[in-house]
Design a protein around this motif. Structure first.
Motif, PDB file in Angstrom:
ATOM      1  N   PHE A 106       0.833  -1.209   0.000  1.00  0.00           N
ATOM      2  CA  PHE A 106       0.000   0.000   0.000  1.00  0.00           C
ATOM      3  C   PHE A 106       0.866   1.257   0.000  1.00  0.00           C
ATOM      4  CE2 PHE A 106      -2.140  -3.336   2.535  1.00  0.00           C
ATOM      5  CZ  PHE A 106      -3.233  -3.562   1.713  1.00  0.00           C
ATOM      6  N   ASP A 107       0.292   2.332  -0.516  1.00  0.00           N
ATOM      7  CA  ASP A 107       0.997   3.616  -0.528  1.00  0.00           C
ATOM      8  C   ASP A 107       0.842   4.305   0.830  1.00  0.00           C
ATOM      9  OD1 ASP A 107       1.770   3.122  -3.106  1.00  0.00           O
ATOM     10  OD2 ASP A 107       0.283   4.463  -4.016  1.00  0.00           O
ATOM     11  N   PRO A 132      -3.839   4.724   2.784  1.00  0.00           N
ATOM     12  CA  PRO A 132      -4.865   5.086   1.793  1.00  0.00           C
ATOM     13  C   PRO A 132      -6.130   4.254   2.033  1.00  0.00           C
ATOM     14  CG  PRO A 132      -3.215   3.665   0.779  1.00  0.00           C
ATOM     15  CD  PRO A 132      -2.771   3.880   2.198  1.00  0.00           C
ATOM     16  N   ARG A 133      -6.771   4.564   3.142  1.00  0.00           N
ATOM     17  CA  ARG A 133      -7.875   3.779   3.688  1.00  0.00           C
ATOM     18  C   ARG A 133      -9.056   3.620   2.726  1.00  0.00           C
ATOM     19  NH1 ARG A 133     -12.140   3.475   7.486  1.00  0.00           N
ATOM     20  NH2 ARG A 133     -11.492   2.285   9.309  1.00  0.00           N
ATOM     21  N   LYS A 138      -9.562  -3.640   2.417  1.00  0.00           N
ATOM     22  CA  LYS A 138      -8.795  -4.346   3.450  1.00  0.00           C
ATOM     23  C   LYS A 138      -8.301  -3.421   4.561  1.00  0.00           C
ATOM     24  CE  LYS A 138      -4.878  -7.480   4.003  1.00  0.00           C
ATOM     25  NZ  LYS A 138      -3.533  -7.821   3.523  1.00  0.00           N
ATOM     26  N   LEU A 139      -8.047  -2.159   4.197  1.00  0.00           N
ATOM     27  CA  LEU A 139      -7.491  -1.219   5.177  1.00  0.00           C
ATOM     28  C   LEU A 139      -8.551  -0.642   6.112  1.00  0.00           C
ATOM     29  CD1 LEU A 139      -4.917   0.754   2.982  1.00  0.00           C
ATOM     30  CD2 LEU A 139      -4.517  -1.185   4.510  1.00  0.00           C
ATOM     31  N   GLN A 140      -9.822  -0.905   5.796  1.00  0.00           N
ATOM     32  CA  GLN A 140     -10.900  -0.366   6.633  1.00  0.00           C
ATOM     33  C   GLN A 140     -11.166  -1.337   7.773  1.00  0.00           C
ATOM     34  OE1 GLN A 140     -13.944   0.490   3.661  1.00  0.00           O
ATOM     35  NE2 GLN A 140     -12.323   1.399   2.409  1.00  0.00           N
ATOM     36  N   ILE A 142      -9.815  -2.316  12.051  1.00  0.00           N
ATOM     37  CA  ILE A 142      -9.152  -1.862  13.282  1.00  0.00           C
ATOM     38  C   ILE A 142      -7.673  -2.238  13.321  1.00  0.00           C
ATOM     39  CG2 ILE A 142      -9.911  -3.911  14.590  1.00  0.00           C
ATOM     40  CD1 ILE A 142     -10.018  -0.626  16.340  1.00  0.00           C
ATOM     41  N   ARG A 143      -7.327  -3.383  12.711  1.00  0.00           N
ATOM     42  CA  ARG A 143      -5.923  -3.808  12.715  1.00  0.00           C
ATOM     43  C   ARG A 143      -5.025  -2.768  12.049  1.00  0.00           C
ATOM     44  NH1 ARG A 143      -4.887  -8.622   9.589  1.00  0.00           N
ATOM     45  NH2 ARG A 143      -6.870  -8.063   8.614  1.00  0.00           N
ATOM     46  N   TYR A 144      -5.574  -2.119  11.028  1.00  0.00           N
ATOM     47  CA  TYR A 144      -4.801  -1.077  10.339  1.00  0.00           C
ATOM     48  C   TYR A 144      -4.954   0.275  11.034  1.00  0.00           C
ATOM     49  CZ  TYR A 144      -3.806  -4.484   6.762  1.00  0.00           C
ATOM     50  OH  TYR A 144      -3.349  -5.599   6.109  1.00  0.00           O
ATOM     51  N   ASP A 145      -6.114   0.516  11.650  1.00  0.00           N
ATOM     52  CA  ASP A 145      -6.313   1.796  12.345  1.00  0.00           C
ATOM     53  C   ASP A 145      -5.250   1.999  13.436  1.00  0.00           C
ATOM     54  OD1 ASP A 145      -8.516   2.241  10.749  1.00  0.00           O
ATOM     55  OD2 ASP A 145      -9.953   1.467  12.219  1.00  0.00           O
TER      56      ASP A 145
END
Ligand SMILES: Nc1nc2c(c(=O)[nH]1)N[C@H]1C(S)=C(S)[C@@H](COP(=O)(O)O)O[C@H]1N2
Ligand SMILES: [Mo]
Length: 158
Positions: A106-107, A132-133, A138-140, A142-145
């Protein structure tokens, strides 16, 4: 430190200094597995690298915002730092491990500006890891938040 009239005055003066004057103070320390000394980067150093801009919603702001910063993979490539895991630390001592693969997939940027204005310390700045949510379902999650480290101050690669 006690807040005497003098320290209050000094704080006021410091707060009023133009942002540019702060640009030559190191704000990010980057340590690699094999580096002898950590790289200490200023906002000016980061602004001198190729910039990436995108708009995204975040879990901590209303609506979407336009973020500008340096791609994590570009920054680490520029410093010739390789590894599998990044430990990111913030001014408030928040610490989180981020797999290096995120930056290839991801960027992800270290943002220094939002909607064209420098990120202030009081507003998640001066540096904020931004994903870049909106561009990736996939980025949406909690693990990424957790990995959106605001007030980022240090990156250690291992
Ligand atoms: N510097 C810093 N960054 C942080 C955090 C924090 O406490 N400090 N919390 C993380 C977590 S758990 C989430 S869900 C998001 C949003 O946290 P917030 O709602 O506390 O701002 O930011 C992440 N980045
Ligand atoms: Mo969280």
């Amino acid at each position: 430190m006690r807040l005497t009239p003098l320290t209050a005055l000094v704080c006021l003066i410091l707060a009023a200094l133009p942002v540019a004057a702060q640009d030559d103070k190191p704000v990010l320390q980057v340590t690699g597995l094999n580096s002898d000394a950590p790289a200490r980067l200023t906002i000016a150093d980061l602004r001198a690298l190729p910039a990436t801009t995108f708009s995204t919603s975040t879990v901590v702001t209303d609506a979407t915002h336009r973020f500008t910063g340096v791609l994590l993979r570009d920054l680490l490539g520029h410093l010739n730092i390789k590894g599998k895991m990044v430990t990111a630390t913030a001014l408030n001592d928040y610490v989180i491990d981020i797999p290096m693969s995120d930056f290839e997939s991801f960027d992800v940027i270290i943002a220094y500006s939002m909607d064209g204005r420098a990120l202030e310390r009081a507003d998640k700045g001066p540096l904020w890891i931004v994903y870049p949510r909106d561009a990736h379902k996939k980025l949406q999650d909690i693990r990424y938040d957790y990995r959106w480290v605001w007030q980022l101050s240090e990156i250690k690669v291992r």
